[in-house]
Design a protein around this motif. Structure first.
Motif, PDB file in Angstrom:
ATOM      1  N   TYR A 209      35.796  31.177  35.698  1.00  0.00           N
ATOM      2  CA  TYR A 209      36.915  30.703  36.618  1.00  0.00           C
ATOM      3  C   TYR A 209      36.761  28.884  37.061  1.00  0.00           C
ATOM      4  N   LYS A 316      39.968  31.011  33.605  1.00  0.00           N
ATOM      5  CA  LYS A 316      41.369  31.180  34.463  1.00  0.00           C
ATOM      6  C   LYS A 316      41.156  30.103  35.518  1.00  0.00           C
ATOM      7  N   VAL A 318      42.712  28.458  38.870  1.00  0.00           N
ATOM      8  CA  VAL A 318      43.244  29.114  40.206  1.00  0.00           C
ATOM      9  C   VAL A 318      43.213  27.937  41.275  1.00  0.00           C
ATOM     10  N   GLN A 322      44.693  30.366  46.568  1.00  0.00           N
ATOM     11  CA  GLN A 322      44.877  31.723  45.938  1.00  0.00           C
ATOM     12  C   GLN A 322      44.019  32.917  46.609  1.00  0.00           C
ATOM     13  N   THR A 323      42.653  32.186  46.789  1.00  0.00           N
ATOM     14  CA  THR A 323      41.531  32.860  47.091  1.00  0.00           C
ATOM     15  C   THR A 323      41.309  33.281  48.714  1.00  0.00           C
ATOM     16  N   TYR A 344      46.140  30.846  36.416  1.00  0.00           N
ATOM     17  CA  TYR A 344      46.067  32.201  36.536  1.00  0.00           C
ATOM     18  C   TYR A 344      46.813  32.727  37.695  1.00  0.00           C
ATOM     19  N   CYS A 346      46.655  35.042  40.092  1.00  0.00           N
ATOM     20  CA  CYS A 346      46.010  36.021  40.841  1.00  0.00           C
ATOM     21  C   CYS A 346      46.212  35.637  42.457  1.00  0.00           C
ATOM     22  N   CYS A 354      42.090  37.311  42.983  1.00  0.00           N
ATOM     23  CA  CYS A 354      41.428  36.470  42.153  1.00  0.00           C
ATOM     24  C   CYS A 354      39.780  37.126  42.003  1.00  0.00           C
TER      25      CYS A 354
END
Length: 369
Positions: A209, A316, A318, A322-323, A344, A346, A354
């Motif tokens: 990631y 990926k 991010v 997003q997290t 990505y 997620c 994610c």
């Protein structure tokens, strides 16, 4: 009859005598040179004439020939010949041997100075300057050709043939270069403090990631190495003193000018998650727009990481928001990275969380280490 013959005879005798006298007079007449000599000799001994020296300028002027000068003024009935007495004012100039030698020396001096002046004439000086200029131009061209030849034949290192690389190619090998002018500023170069606690969690590679963040809190983007180095040290001091972290948070930081500043680097996990490479935009990008050089610098760094097996080939990408619930990396950066091929989605809408495919929990995205 007799009287006529005698008269005729006497006439012929008279004519014959006259012719004889004429021939004698012709034979006794002096030449022009003798007449001039007699003239000057007679003037030297004559009590009625005065010898006046010839003015000096007559001898120093080469255009005047003193030996042939006869000046007559206000005179009438003048005859140049074997005469020793003249009626009227007469001026006779004379020149002896010493005066003649002096005149010749003066004329020679004038000729030599004239020759020197011709040697130093503007045309000759111009010719010399032209020759010097042409020589200088030829030397410059020869030097340029030699330098070009050396540069073209210099052996290139293997790293220099790559589009993206870490190589010491900038400012006399001071800063490594990612390519296209994106410099890599190491910790020692931006003045990182060495009085920090050692990091303990290694970063396993290849990394799956990439996490994008920003500094936020109304941070103004920096645009040169001097200001960005001060900002990096400020971020590190705040992380250690205020957040009680062992060191600065992210692995890499990207300035507005597109340079990469090394944080924790490739070897140690960041403070957000153990299995991520954290890259932070230096500024508040809820207020400011990221520069094209800044976006390109991040892309060059990621391409370099894939080429050197630091990142997985299908990594990926991010954003921090997003997290977890956060504004980072700012709406302006988030809008840009969503267009990138490795983005990505997620954690957005109904997408899975994610890192769930790796067994990562939501709490693992805030490691605080």
């Amino acid at each position: 009859m007799f009287e006529q013959n005698s008269s005729s005879s006497s006439t012929m005798a008279a004519e014959s005598a006259l012719c004889s006298v004429s021939r004698q007079r012709e034979r006794s007449r002096p030449s022009p040179a003798q007449r001039l000599h007699n003239l000057t000799s007679a003037s030297a001994t004559s009590s009625t004439s005065t010898a006046i020296p010839l003015p000096q300028n007559v001898f120093t002027n080469p255009s005047i020939q003193p030996s042939s000068v006869v000046n007559l003024s206000h005179s009438t009935d003048v005859v140049i010949g074997p005469m020793t007495q003249y009626q009227g004012p007469v001026s006779i100039y004379y020149m002896d041997a010493s005066m003649e030698a002096h005149a010749m020396q003066a004329a020679a001096g004038i000729n030599s100075s004239s020759n020197r002046s011709r040697d130093n004439s503007p045309s000759k000086r111009l010719n010399r300057n032209t020759i010097l200029l042409i020589t200088l131009i030829l030397l410059v061209l020869a030097t340029a050709l030699i330098v070009l030849y050396v540069e073209l034949n210099r052996p290139r290192s293997e790293a220099a043939n790559k589009a993206i690389y870490f190589g010491n190619t900038y400012d006399h090998d001071t800063f490594p270069n990612l390519g296209n002018g994106h410099l890599v500023i190491d910790r020692i170069q931006w003045g990182a403090s060495s009085n920090v606690r050692p990091l303990t969690v290694p970063l396993r590679r290849p990394i799956p990631y990439v996490l994008i963040t920003h500094i936020g809190v109304q941070s103004i983007p920096c645009s040169n190495v001097y200001k960005c180095s001060i900002k990096m040290r400020t971020i590190q001091d705040a992380a250690v003193a205020e957040k009680i972290l062992p060191d600065i948070q992210s692995n890499f930081y990207v300035s507005d000018e597109g340079n990469i500043y090394v944080g924790r680097g490739w070897d140690w996990a960041n403070t957000y998650a153990n299995q991520t490479l954290a890259i932070t935009f230096m500024g508040d990008y809820g207020r400011y727009m990221p520069s094209p050089k800044q976006l390109e610098g991040v892309q060059f760094l990621l391409a370099h990481a894939v080429a050197n097996h630091q990142l997985e080939a299908d990594y990926k990408l991010v954003a921090q928001n997003q997290t977890k619930t956060a504004k980072s990396p700012g709406v302006n950066v988030f809008r840009e990275i969503r267009k990138w091929p490795h983005f990505y989605g997620c954690g957005l809408d109904d997408a899975p969380a994610c890192g769930s495919e790796l067994g990562m929990t939501r709490a693992s995205w805030d490691a605080k280490q």
